[in-house]
Design a protein around this motif. Structure first.
Motif, PDB file in Angstrom:
ATOM      1  N   GLY A 281       0.820  -1.230   0.000  1.00 51.35           N
ATOM      2  CA  GLY A 281       0.000   0.000   0.000  1.00 51.35           C
ATOM      3  C   GLY A 281       0.841   1.261   0.000  1.00 51.35           C
ATOM      4  O   GLY A 281       0.369   2.345   0.342  1.00 51.35           O
ATOM      5  N   ILE A 282       2.125   1.125  -0.388  1.00 52.58           N
ATOM      6  CA  ILE A 282       3.014   2.290  -0.364  1.00 52.58           C
ATOM      7  C   ILE A 282       2.850   3.094  -1.647  1.00 52.58           C
ATOM      8  O   ILE A 282       3.040   2.580  -2.748  1.00 52.58           O
ATOM      9  CB  ILE A 282       4.464   1.837  -0.113  1.00 52.58           C
ATOM     10  N   GLU A 283       2.501   4.368  -1.476  1.00 55.43           N
ATOM     11  CA  GLU A 283       2.211   5.206  -2.649  1.00 55.43           C
ATOM     12  C   GLU A 283       3.360   6.147  -2.991  1.00 55.43           C
ATOM     13  O   GLU A 283       3.330   6.816  -4.027  1.00 55.43           O
ATOM     14  CB  GLU A 283       0.947   6.014  -2.394  1.00 55.43           C
ATOM     15  N   GLY A 284       4.320   6.242  -2.110  1.00 57.22           N
ATOM     16  CA  GLY A 284       5.476   7.106  -2.362  1.00 57.22           C
ATOM     17  C   GLY A 284       6.622   6.656  -1.481  1.00 57.22           C
ATOM     18  O   GLY A 284       6.403   6.094  -0.406  1.00 57.22           O
ATOM     19  N   LEU A 285       7.853   6.882  -1.941  1.00 57.84           N
ATOM     20  CA  LEU A 285       9.022   6.393  -1.194  1.00 57.84           C
ATOM     21  C   LEU A 285       9.988   7.536  -0.894  1.00 57.84           C
ATOM     22  O   LEU A 285      10.330   8.314  -1.792  1.00 57.84           O
ATOM     23  CB  LEU A 285       9.735   5.319  -2.033  1.00 57.84           C
ATOM     24  N   ILE A 286      10.418   7.607   0.370  1.00 60.55           N
ATOM     25  CA  ILE A 286      11.474   8.563   0.737  1.00 60.55           C
ATOM     26  C   ILE A 286      12.723   7.750   1.043  1.00 60.55           C
ATOM     27  O   ILE A 286      12.685   6.815   1.843  1.00 60.55           O
ATOM     28  CB  ILE A 286      11.088   9.384   1.985  1.00 60.55           C
ATOM     29  N   ALA A 287      13.828   8.096   0.392  1.00 65.57           N
ATOM     30  CA  ALA A 287      15.105   7.463   0.732  1.00 65.57           C
ATOM     31  C   ALA A 287      15.984   8.535   1.366  1.00 65.57           C
ATOM     32  O   ALA A 287      16.076   9.654   0.854  1.00 65.57           O
ATOM     33  CB  ALA A 287      15.774   6.899  -0.510  1.00 65.57           C
ATOM     34  N   ILE A 288      16.573   8.203   2.493  1.00 64.95           N
ATOM     35  CA  ILE A 288      17.498   9.140   3.126  1.00 64.95           C
ATOM     36  C   ILE A 288      18.897   8.631   2.786  1.00 64.95           C
ATOM     37  O   ILE A 288      19.259   7.515   3.161  1.00 64.95           O
ATOM     38  CB  ILE A 288      17.269   9.201   4.654  1.00 64.95           C
ATOM     39  N   GLY A 289      19.653   9.421   2.046  1.00 67.59           N
ATOM     40  CA  GLY A 289      20.958   8.932   1.601  1.00 67.59           C
ATOM     41  C   GLY A 289      21.768  10.008   0.920  1.00 67.59           C
ATOM     42  O   GLY A 289      21.422  11.193   0.955  1.00 67.59           O
TER      43      GLY A 289
ATOM     44  N   THR B 153      22.801   6.847  -3.176  1.00 66.98           N
ATOM     45  CA  THR B 153      21.382   6.514  -2.998  1.00 66.98           C
ATOM     46  C   THR B 153      20.549   7.205  -4.078  1.00 66.98           C
ATOM     47  O   THR B 153      19.613   6.614  -4.640  1.00 66.98           O
ATOM     48  CB  THR B 153      20.906   6.956  -1.600  1.00 66.98           C
ATOM     49  N   LEU B 154      20.908   8.433  -4.389  1.00 67.06           N
ATOM     50  CA  LEU B 154      20.163   9.171  -5.414  1.00 67.06           C
ATOM     51  C   LEU B 154      20.321   8.485  -6.778  1.00 67.06           C
ATOM     52  O   LEU B 154      19.361   8.378  -7.539  1.00 67.06           O
ATOM     53  CB  LEU B 154      20.643  10.629  -5.460  1.00 67.06           C
ATOM     54  N   ASN B 155      21.515   7.994  -7.062  1.00 66.92           N
ATOM     55  CA  ASN B 155      21.717   7.222  -8.290  1.00 66.92           C
ATOM     56  C   ASN B 155      20.819   5.988  -8.306  1.00 66.92           C
ATOM     57  O   ASN B 155      20.171   5.679  -9.293  1.00 66.92           O
ATOM     58  CB  ASN B 155      23.181   6.772  -8.389  1.00 66.92           C
ATOM     59  N   ALA B 156      20.792   5.298  -7.152  1.00 67.68           N
ATOM     60  CA  ALA B 156      20.016   4.050  -7.079  1.00 67.68           C
ATOM     61  C   ALA B 156      18.521   4.312  -7.194  1.00 67.68           C
ATOM     62  O   ALA B 156      17.761   3.441  -7.624  1.00 67.68           O
ATOM     63  CB  ALA B 156      20.320   3.344  -5.760  1.00 67.68           C
ATOM     64  N   LEU B 157      18.087   5.498  -6.814  1.00 63.49           N
ATOM     65  CA  LEU B 157      16.656   5.814  -6.863  1.00 63.49           C
ATOM     66  C   LEU B 157      16.145   6.047  -8.286  1.00 63.49           C
ATOM     67  O   LEU B 157      14.944   5.973  -8.531  1.00 63.49           O
ATOM     68  CB  LEU B 157      16.379   7.089  -6.062  1.00 63.49           C
ATOM     69  N   GLN B 158      17.050   6.389  -9.209  1.00 64.58           N
ATOM     70  CA  GLN B 158      16.611   6.796 -10.544  1.00 64.58           C
ATOM     71  C   GLN B 158      15.682   5.766 -11.216  1.00 64.58           C
ATOM     72  O   GLN B 158      14.614   6.127 -11.688  1.00 64.58           O
ATOM     73  CB  GLN B 158      17.805   7.140 -11.449  1.00 64.58           C
ATOM     74  N   PRO B 159      16.066   4.462 -11.267  1.00 62.13           N
ATOM     75  CA  PRO B 159      15.143   3.522 -11.917  1.00 62.13           C
ATOM     76  C   PRO B 159      13.826   3.348 -11.160  1.00 62.13           C
ATOM     77  O   PRO B 159      12.781   3.127 -11.772  1.00 62.13           O
ATOM     78  CB  PRO B 159      15.931   2.203 -11.950  1.00 62.13           C
ATOM     79  N   LEU B 160      13.860   3.489  -9.839  1.00 60.29           N
ATOM     80  CA  LEU B 160      12.616   3.330  -9.070  1.00 60.29           C
ATOM     81  C   LEU B 160      11.652   4.481  -9.328  1.00 60.29           C
ATOM     82  O   LEU B 160      10.436   4.317  -9.315  1.00 60.29           O
ATOM     83  CB  LEU B 160      12.933   3.285  -7.571  1.00 60.29           C
ATOM     84  N   ALA B 161      12.252   5.680  -9.568  1.00 57.63           N
ATOM     85  CA  ALA B 161      11.430   6.874  -9.777  1.00 57.63           C
ATOM     86  C   ALA B 161      10.569   6.750 -11.036  1.00 57.63           C
ATOM     87  O   ALA B 161       9.603   7.489 -11.199  1.00 57.63           O
ATOM     88  CB  ALA B 161      12.316   8.111  -9.867  1.00 57.63           C
ATOM     89  N   GLU B 162      10.927   5.805 -11.915  1.00 64.14           N
ATOM     90  CA  GLU B 162      10.090   5.597 -13.106  1.00 64.14           C
ATOM     91  C   GLU B 162       8.878   4.736 -12.780  1.00 64.14           C
ATOM     92  O   GLU B 162       8.002   4.528 -13.606  1.00 64.14           O
ATOM     93  CB  GLU B 162      10.922   4.923 -14.201  1.00 64.14           C
ATOM     94  N   ARG B 163       8.844   4.196 -11.573  1.00 62.25           N
ATOM     95  CA  ARG B 163       7.762   3.270 -11.213  1.00 62.25           C
ATOM     96  C   ARG B 163       6.871   3.753 -10.086  1.00 62.25           C
ATOM     97  O   ARG B 163       5.731   3.341  -9.981  1.00 62.25           O
ATOM     98  CB  ARG B 163       8.371   1.917 -10.862  1.00 62.25           C
ATOM     99  N   LEU B 164       7.416   4.563  -9.182  1.00 58.11           N
ATOM    100  CA  LEU B 164       6.569   5.155  -8.139  1.00 58.11           C
ATOM    101  C   LEU B 164       7.208   6.467  -7.681  1.00 58.11           C
ATOM    102  O   LEU B 164       8.421   6.658  -7.872  1.00 58.11           O
ATOM    103  CB  LEU B 164       6.348   4.194  -6.962  1.00 58.11           C
ATOM    104  N   PRO B 165       6.423   7.387  -7.101  1.00 55.18           N
ATOM    105  CA  PRO B 165       7.001   8.668  -6.687  1.00 55.18           C
ATOM    106  C   PRO B 165       8.086   8.469  -5.627  1.00 55.18           C
ATOM    107  O   PRO B 165       7.865   7.764  -4.638  1.00 55.18           O
ATOM    108  CB  PRO B 165       5.804   9.426  -6.103  1.00 55.18           C
TER     109      PRO B 165
END
Ligand code: F6P
Length: 464
Positions: free
Chosen positions: A99-107, A111-123
Motif C-alpha cells: 500500500g506504499i504510494e510514495g518512497l522517501i530514501a534518506i541517503g 542513494t540518489l543514483n540508485a533511486l533513478q530507476p525506481l522513480a520511473e515506477r513510483l514517486p
C-alpha cells in the motif's frame, strides 16, 4: 497519499533518526501512515519486505529518538541495478501490495543514483544525508561540465572528468549547502585534532591525522576549527616539496606539527595516496584507506633520521612522525543541533514534496547570506550529467588556500554559517549528564535493534 515508505541507505550518519523523525512529524500532521523499510534497499529484495509502522494512530513510536545517531530502521549499501527490469517490477509490486504510494530514501549521491530507476515506477524523494557533504552542486550548471571517455584498456567502462568551469562561484548559488551528518563529523574530527595536538606538543612530534570524506575535502576543511597547522584535501594534488618545506619551518618554530589529510588525497599525478577498494555502495563509491600512512612514508624518506637527531627530538623519523585515523567515530553518536534541526526539516520537506505530487525530487538545504538557511525541493534530474549519472560533489577550489594549506577567506565564509551556532546547550549538557552515569557501569548496553525487532512486520503471506 495515504501511506509512505521510508528507508535509510549507505553509510550511517548521526542525523538519520532526526530525518526520519521530521518525516514522521509531518506525516502525522497530514494523517499519512509511514512505514520504515528495514535495512535500506536490501528490504526491497526480500519478498517479505520487513517493515515497521513508525506512526500507528498517527503517533510517533517512542523508539524513534532524533537525538540518537545511527538509524533505527537499519541501513545497507545494497544496489538496485537499473538493468534488472524483472527485479524492479518485483520491487514495485511488493511496494504496491504494501500500500506504499510514495518512497522517501534518506541517503547521499549513491542513494540518489540508485533511486533513478525506481522513480520511473513510483514517486520517490531523497532527503540528503552524508558526513562527506558531497551530495550537492557548487552551482546549478555543474553537471554539464562532466565529460566521459572510454577506458583505453578496451573495457566497456568509462572515465569521467571535468572540463573548466564557466560559472562564477558564489556561496548563495550552492545547491544543498550542507548535508546532515557533516557538522557532527567535523565536531568529532576537530576535537580529535585538538587532542592529538597536546601529545605532538609535549613529545615534539609530527602528527598526521586522516579524516573521512572520500574524494571530497569538506571534513578536512572543517577540521580547521581544531587549528591543525596544515590541511591537505583531495581536490588539490599534494606538492610534497612544498609540504616538507612548510613542515620544517613549523617544526623549527614550535617543535611540533599537526597535519590533517582527507582520506582521498592524491599525488602530483592524480593517483590516490591511500588504497582504493570497491564497495557495494549504490553509487559504486570506493572505500579509501591508508593515505596518512602513505604520507608518513614519504615524509620519513624526505626528512630522514638525521633531521630529528640534530634537533635532539628523537632517534629516527619513524619515531617522530605518527599517524592517527579519526575513523568511524566521525560517523557515529549523537548528532549536534545543526544536524538534528536541518535533518528534521529536510525529512519533513520530503513528505511535502511527495504530497505535492513531485517525483524524483530532492529536499535540499539552501543558504543565502542575508536570509540564512531554508529548505527547498530540487529536481533530481538537475543533479545528473548528460549520461544520467550523479557525481559526488567535490569542494570548490575557491574554498582552499593551497599555499597556506588552510581554508581560504571564502572557505571561512563557507564554514561559518554552518558551525557558529552548530552546538546546542543540550549537546554539552547531554554529555555532562550521561557519560559518567554510574548506571552505565552496571547495566548492559540496550540496543535499539532489540526494541525495533519486536515491531517488525512482513508482507504476508509469503511476499513476492
Ligand atoms: O561515505 C561515508 C564514508 O564514511 C566515507 O567517508 C568513507 O570513505 C566510507 O564511508 C567508509 O565506508 P565503510 O563504513 O563502509 O568503511
Amino acid at each position: 497519499m495515504k501511506r509512505i515508505g521510508i528507508l535509510t541507505a549507505g553509510g550511517d550518519t548521526p542525523a538519520l533518526n532526526a530525518a526520519i523523525h521530521g518525516a514522521v512529524v509531518r506525516a502525522n500532521q497530514l494523517r499519512i501512515e509511514i512505514y520504515g523499510l528495514i535495512k535500506g534497499f536490501n528490504c526491497l529484495f526480500n519478498p517479505r519486505v520487513p517493515h515497521v509502522h513508525l506512526n500507528p494512530l498517527f503517533q510517533e513510536i517512542p523508539e524513534l529518538d532524533p537525538t540518537k545517531g545511527g538509524t533505527l530502521i537499519g541501513s545497507s549499501r545494497d544496489y538496485i541495478d537499473p538493468d534488472q527490469k524483472a527485479e524492479l517490477d518485483l520491487i514495485t509490486s511488493r511496494l504496491t501490495k504494501l500500500g506504499i504510494e510514495g518512497l522517501i530514501a534518506i541517503g547521499g549521491d549513491g542513494t540518489l543514483n540508485a533511486l533513478q530507476p525506481l522513480a520511473e515506477r513510483l514517486p520517490t524523494v531523497l532527503a540528503p544525508k552524508t558526513i562527506d557533504n558531497d551530495l550537492g552542486l557548487n552551482y546549478p550548471s555543474e553537471p554539464d561540465e562532466w565529460v566521459r571517455v572510454k577506458d583505453p584498456s578496451g573495457s566497456p567502462s568509462y572515465h569521467y572528468s571535468r572540463t573548466a568551469s564557466s560559472a562564477v562561484f558564489d556561496l548563495n548559488q550552492i545547491v544543498n549547502y550542507a548535508t546532515p551528518g557533516y557538522a557532527t563529523a567535523v565536531l568529532v574530527s576537530a576535537q580529535g585534532v585538538e587532542r592529538i595536538r597536546t601529545t605532538a606538543e609535549s613529545h615534539r612530534r609530527i602528527a598526521i591525522i586522516e579524516v573521512m570524506g572520500r574524494h571530497s575535502g569538506y571534513i578536512a576543511l572543517g577540521t580547521a576549527y581544531g587549528q591543525p597547522d596544515i590541511i591537505l584535501i583531495p581536490e588539490h594534488p599534494l606538492d610534497i616539496q612544498a609540504l616538507v618545506e612548510r613542515v620544517k619551518h613549523l617544526y623549527d618554530l614550535q617543535k611540533n606539527v599537526v597535519i590533517v589529510c582527507g582520506e582521498g588525497i592524491v599525488d602530483e599525478q592524480g593517483s590516490e595516496l591511500g588504497a582504493e577498494s570497491t564497495s557495494t555502495d549504490p553509487g559504486g563509491n570506493v572505500a579509501l584507506t591508508g593515505a596518512a600512512e602513505a604520507l608518513r612514508g614519504k615524509m620519513i624518506q624526505l626528512l630522514g633520521d638525521r633531521y630529528f637527531q640534530l634537533y635532539r627530538r628523537g632517534s629516527s623519523a619513524r619515531e617522530a612522525i605518527f599517524t592517527r585515523k579519526v575513523g568511524h567515530t566521525q560517523r557515529g553518536g549523537r548528532p549536534i543541533l545543526f544536524d538534528r534541526f536541518y535533518a528534521a526539516l529536510l525529512g519533513s520537506k520530503a513528505v511535502d514534496l511527495l504530497v505535492e505530487g513531485r517525483n524524483n525530487a530532492v529536499s535540499v538545504l539552501q543558504y543565502h547570506s542575508q536570509k540564512g538557511f531554508h529548505v527547498e525541493g530540487y529536481d533530481a534530474n538537475r543533479f545528473r550529467d548528460r549520461w544520467g549519472l550523479i557525481h559526488a560533489r567535490q569542494m570548490h577550489p575557491a574554498l582552499y588556500h593551497p599555499s597556506l594549506m588552510k581554508p581560504s577567506k571564502i572557505g571561512i565564509d563557507y564554514l561559518m554559517p554552518i558551525f557558529t551556532d552548530a552546538i546546542g546547550n543540550d549537546d554539552a549538557e547531554h554529555m555532562r549528564q550521561t557519560l559518567f552515569d554510574p548506571g552505565n557501569l552496571a547495566q548492559p548496553y540496550h540496543s535499539i535493534n532489540t526494541d525495533v525487532h519486536k515491531r517488525i512486520r512482513y508482507l504476508e503471506p509469503n511476499g513476492a
